[in-house]
Structures are given as structure tokens and as C-alpha cells.
Enzyme design. Structure first.
Site, PDB file in Angstrom:
ATOM      1  CE  LYS A 137      -0.353  -0.247   5.036  1.00  0.00           C
ATOM      2  NZ  LYS A 137      -1.128  -0.833   6.142  1.00  0.00           N
TER       3      LYS A 137
ATOM      4  NE  ARG B  88      -7.043   0.126  10.425  1.00  0.00           N
ATOM      5  CZ  ARG B  88      -5.763  -0.074  10.074  1.00  0.00           C
ATOM      6  NH1 ARG B  88      -4.892   0.934  10.163  1.00  0.00           N
ATOM      7  NH2 ARG B  88      -5.334  -1.241   9.656  1.00  0.00           N
TER       8      ARG B  88
ATOM      9  CG  HIS C  52      -4.317  -4.577  11.579  1.00  0.00           C
ATOM     10  ND1 HIS C  52      -3.208  -5.150  11.005  1.00  0.00           N
ATOM     11  CD2 HIS C  52      -3.981  -3.283  11.836  1.00  0.00           C
ATOM     12  CE1 HIS C  52      -2.238  -4.234  10.912  1.00  0.00           C
ATOM     13  NE2 HIS C  52      -2.680  -3.105  11.417  1.00  0.00           N
TER      14      HIS C  52
ATOM     15  NE  ARG D  89      -3.056  -8.023   7.428  1.00  0.00           N
ATOM     16  CZ  ARG D  89      -3.704  -8.515   8.481  1.00  0.00           C
ATOM     17  NH1 ARG D  89      -4.335  -9.681   8.397  1.00  0.00           N
ATOM     18  NH2 ARG D  89      -3.736  -7.860   9.615  1.00  0.00           N
TER      19      ARG D  89
ATOM     20  CE1 TYR E 162      12.132  32.867   1.707  1.00  0.00           C
ATOM     21  CE2 TYR E 162      12.263  30.460   1.833  1.00  0.00           C
ATOM     22  CZ  TYR E 162      12.006  31.620   1.109  1.00  0.00           C
ATOM     23  OH  TYR E 162      11.631  31.530  -0.193  1.00  0.00           O
TER      24      TYR E 162
ATOM     25  CB  CYS F 171      13.790  26.803   0.807  1.00  0.00           C
ATOM     26  SG  CYS F 171      15.046  27.879   1.531  1.00  0.00           S
TER      27      CYS F 171
ATOM     28  CG  ASP G  34      11.289  24.360  -4.603  1.00  0.00           C
ATOM     29  OD1 ASP G  34      10.381  23.516  -4.679  1.00  0.00           O
ATOM     30  OD2 ASP G  34      11.085  25.597  -4.649  1.00  0.00           O
TER      31      ASP G  34
HETATM   32  C1  LIG Z   1      -0.447  -1.807   6.768  1.00  0.00           C
HETATM   33  C2  LIG Z   1      -1.058  -3.064   7.203  1.00  0.00           C
HETATM   34  C3  LIG Z   1      -0.263  -4.204   7.384  1.00  0.00           C
HETATM   35  C4  LIG Z   1       1.254  -4.186   7.334  1.00  0.00           C
HETATM   36  O1  LIG Z   1       1.742  -3.841   8.612  1.00  0.00           O
HETATM   37  P1  LIG Z   1       3.326  -3.823   8.903  1.00  0.00           P
HETATM   38  O2  LIG Z   1       3.414  -3.430  10.339  1.00  0.00           O
HETATM   39  O3  LIG Z   1       3.902  -2.798   7.997  1.00  0.00           O
HETATM   40  O4  LIG Z   1       3.812  -5.181   8.626  1.00  0.00           O
HETATM   41  C5  LIG Z   1      -0.909  -5.401   7.657  1.00  0.00           C
HETATM   42  N1  LIG Z   1      -2.256  -5.450   7.772  1.00  0.00           N
HETATM   43  C6  LIG Z   1      -3.038  -4.365   7.632  1.00  0.00           C
HETATM   44  C7  LIG Z   1      -4.511  -4.504   7.775  1.00  0.00           C
HETATM   45  C8  LIG Z   1      -2.477  -3.138   7.365  1.00  0.00           C
HETATM   46  O5  LIG Z   1      -3.245  -2.056   7.243  1.00  0.00           O
END
Ligand SMILES: *Cc1c(COP(=O)(O)O)cnc(C)c1O
Length: 390
Positions: free
Chosen positions: A42, A139, A169, A222, A268, A314, A316
Site C-alpha cells: 500500500k 478501525r 489486525h 501480511r 528565510y 525552503c 525546493d
Molecule cells: C499496513 C497493514 C499491514 C502491514 O503492517 P506492517 O506493520 O507494515 O507489517 C498489515 N495489515 C493491515 C490490515 C495493514 O493495514
């Protein structure tokens, strides 16, 4: 020395895909054979480059990819990635036919969403779904066995919908205290046990859980942050089972070098005044590239020597107090290794008082990316230039 091509400003990100391959392979070696790796790419692969990282992850043993939004999945399909892709976040019910046509798996967590999706879905289309369970992250996800049962029934009642997976998660898998983690895991097991049919893919672990908790593997993990060679947190860094390899580095080149008298002001607001006669260099990177103003005072590498950013950053450009006179064109490393010295992403995260995840994500798409494999440049991306050039 770092080669340069396909950009006309001397600032670039280098992504070493060998590191991605090495990190994924190290995890692969440590996982039971039946546990699949889902490569989380992602946010343009945490700022690294979605297509290139996806390719490297698949090569190293990942068999599925995950992104946050459907646009990201479509981006990968558009670049020729054919592996299964799961959209982890919410998608709109009106977009189910695109997902179906592109073989993209969507996440579902509300019975109402399913009812709407059924109305939109073409009669001959099929849609692969993973059900998200909220076990304590707060979430997205179904929050009760009753709700899960409604979702399961709704999917089962329509032959176009395929119940391919269920997942949750963890909120605290990267912390040393594990009571909340075990609470979540217990809740997830309860929810899975309540199902009438077991989907093919059951997954709960992010990088931290994948490395630390075998009991949370189910049949897929994941992997995000660990693929990129970064630790999920500072606390668990000492217990990581292998040496991570950071794939991301950031470089620029001096565009002006000058000797400045004592007592002169830089940038600046004139917040920096030279304490003595100093060598000051300018590099073409600024807050519009994601090198935000809070990084004033952060060190960069000049011939391997740590040298501070002086004066305000700055939009850039920014100025560096050089250790001694160096020629225009000298490479300045802002993240990564140079002549035996290193500025890791964790150091930038510390300076920014944030987590390492945020740092590569911050570096804007304006900064071109070059990709290396086996020490060779294999790809370059500069979204600013027309296709014929970039
Ligand atoms: C981003 C995400 C992950 C990856 O998590 P890491 O800590 O980067 O391994 C896994 N599952 C879900 C649902 C996420 O949003």
C-alpha cells in the site's frame, strides 16, 4: 558512486530491491511451509514503488499482495501484476464490477455493504471477498459473532460472492507487553470458530506478529514494514531474528558551494548565523519533497562526514554546513550509507518524533526513484516527466 539518469534535478531516491528480496527470503525461511506471505505494498509500497517492490516480494516467496485502496490495486494491474491482490480498506459497493473484472479481492465488514454490492454486481460476475473482523483495533471490521454470521449468510446466499478469507489486525503486536495482543487473538479465534464454512485464507499477523507469534500465523501473514528492512518498533528491534536490510536511500548533489564570512545569515528569517568563516553548500531538496522544515539541524553525509542542515529548509532547496571545501556536484546522502557512514531511517524518524513507517511515505513523488537489482539500475521512475522521457 550512484549513477544518474532520467531526471533533470540532482535529487533522487534509490531503492535497493536486493534488500527487499533478502528481507522477504529471511522471513520465508522462518515460516512453516503452509503459511503464505502477503506482501503489503500500500501507499506505493511505503513510498518505495509499488510495482518494483511487488515484483521483488513475489520473487522472494510472497504469493499475494495487499493494498489499502482499490486505486492502488488497479495501479498494480495496470503495470502488469497478475498475482492475487487484496484491498485491505473499504471499497465502495458501486465499484464491485471493476474489482471483479480485474480479479481484485475486496474486504467486507458490513451486511448493508453486501446488500448494496449485490445490486451493483453484474449477473455473470464473481467477486472474491475477505471478511474483516475488529478484535480490538477499533478501525474497521465486524465486531460481534452475530454480525459475522449475518455477513457469512449474506455471502453464502449469492453464488456470485466468494468467501475466500477472514482476517483481523493487531493494535499492539509490536509492543513488549502482550496481554492485549492475546486478547485480540483469542477474540479472533472465537470468531473464526463460529463460522459455518472455513474460508481458504485466514490471516491476522502484520510484520511484528509474523516474527513474534507463531500462534497467530493461521495460514498467511501480511508483511509490510519488515520487507522494507525497517523494524516494526524500537522496542522489539533487539529481538528481531535476522539483520534487516534497509532498501530506501535518499541522495542529492551540491548545486552551489560558497565560503561565507563570520556573522552572515542563512535562509528565510535569518535564523542561522555563521559562527566563523564557514563553507556552506546548497542542495536541491526541500519541504515540497517531504524533507520538511522540522528536519532543520538534521545531519546529512558529505564524503561520509556528518554535516548539519543550517537555516530554514525552503520549499525546493536547503543549505548544509560543509566540513570543508568540496566541489559542486558532490553527492550528499540524506538517508542511507555513504563511505562507511550511515544515516538510517530510524534516525530521521527520531528527529521528526515519529515512526519509521512515516519517513519513506513522506518523500514526495516529485523525487524520482531509481531501482537497483544485483548492483545494476533496472528501472527508473520519474512521474513528472512525459512517458517518452520518464
Ligand atoms: C499496513 C497493514 C499491514 C502491514 O503492517 P506492517 O506493520 O507494515 O507489517 C498489515 N495489515 C493491515 C490490515 C495493514 O493495514
Amino acid at each position: 558512486m550512484i549513477e544518474q539518469a532520467f531526471f533533470y534535478r540532482d535529487t533522487w531516491v534509490e531503492v535497493n530491491l536486493d534488500c527487499i528480496v533478502a528481507n522477504v527470503s529471511e522471513v520465508r525461511k522462518r515460516l512453516p511451509e503452509e503459511v503464505a506471505i502477503i506482501g503489503v505494498v500500500k501507499a506505493n509500497a511505503y513510498g518505495h514503488g509499488d510495482y518494483q517492490v511487488a515484483q521483488a516480494a513475489l520473487e522472494a516467496g510472497a504469493t499475494m499482495l495487499a493494498v489499502a485502496f482499490m486505486d492502488e490495486a488497479l495501479s498494480l494491474r495496470g503495470k502488469g501484476i497478475t498475482a492475487p491482490i487484496l484491498v485491505l480498506g473499504a471499497s465502495r459497493p458501486e465499484d464491485v464490477n471493476i474489482a471483479s473484472a480485474e480479479n481484485i479481492t475486496l474486504t467486507v465488514f458490513e451486511p448493508e455493504w453486501l446488500e448494496q454490492a449485490k445490486e451493483y454486481l453484474d449477473s455473470n460476475a464473481t467477486l472474491s471477498l475477505h471478511v474483516k473482523v475488529d478484535t480490538g483495533m477499533g478501525r474497521i471490521g465486524v465486531r460481534s459473532i452475530e454480525e459475522l454470521s449475518m455477513v457469512e449468510k449474506s455471502i453464502a446466499s449469492d453464488s456470485r460472492l466468494l468467501f475466500d478469507g477472514i482476517f483481523t489486525h493487531f493494535a499492539t503486536a509490536d509492543e513488549l507487553t502482550d496481554s492485549y495482543f492475546h486478547e485480540q487473538l483469542g477474540r479472533f479465534k472465537e470468531m473464526v470458530a463460529s463460522l459455518h464454512t472455513r474460508p481458504a485464507c485466514i490471516h491476522s499477523s502484520n510484520s511484528a506478529a509474523a516474527l513474534r507469534y507463531g500462534e497467530a500465523h493461521f495460514n498467511a501473514v501480511r508483511l509490510g514494514i519488515i520487507m522494507y528492512g525497517l523494524s516494526p518498533s524500537q522496542e522489539i528491534k533487539p529481538e528481531l531474528p535476522f539483520q534487516l536490510k534497509e532498501a530506501f536511500s535518499l541522495h542529492s548533489k551540491l548545486t552551489q558551494v560558497k565560503r561565507v564570512n563570520k556573522g552572515e545569515k542563512i535562509s528565510y528569517g535569518g535564523t542561522y548565523e555563521t559562527a566563523e568563516e564557514e563553507w556552506i553548500g546548497t542542495i536541491p531538496i526541500g519541504y515540497a519533497d517531504g524533507w520538511i522544515r522540522k528536519l532543520q539541524g538534521q545531519e546529512v553525509l558529505v564524503n561520509g562526514v556528518r554535516s548539519p542542515i543550517v537555516g530554514r529548509i525552503c520549499m525546493d532547496q536547503l543549505m548544509v554546513k560543509l566540513p570543508y571545501e568540496v566541489p559542486v556536484g558532490t553527492v550528499i546522502t540524506l538517508i542511507g550509507e555513504q563511505q562507511g557512514s550511515i544515516i538510517p531511517i530510524d534516525e530521521i524518524a527520531d528527529t521528526l518524533e515519529t515512526i519509521n513507517y512515516e519517513v519513506p511515505c513522506l518523500i514526495a513523488s516529485r523525487v524520482p526513484r531509481i531501482y537497483k537489482r544485483d548492483g545494476q539500475i533496472i528501472d527508473m521512475k520519474n512521474p513528472l516527466l512525459p512517458k517518452t522521457l520518464g
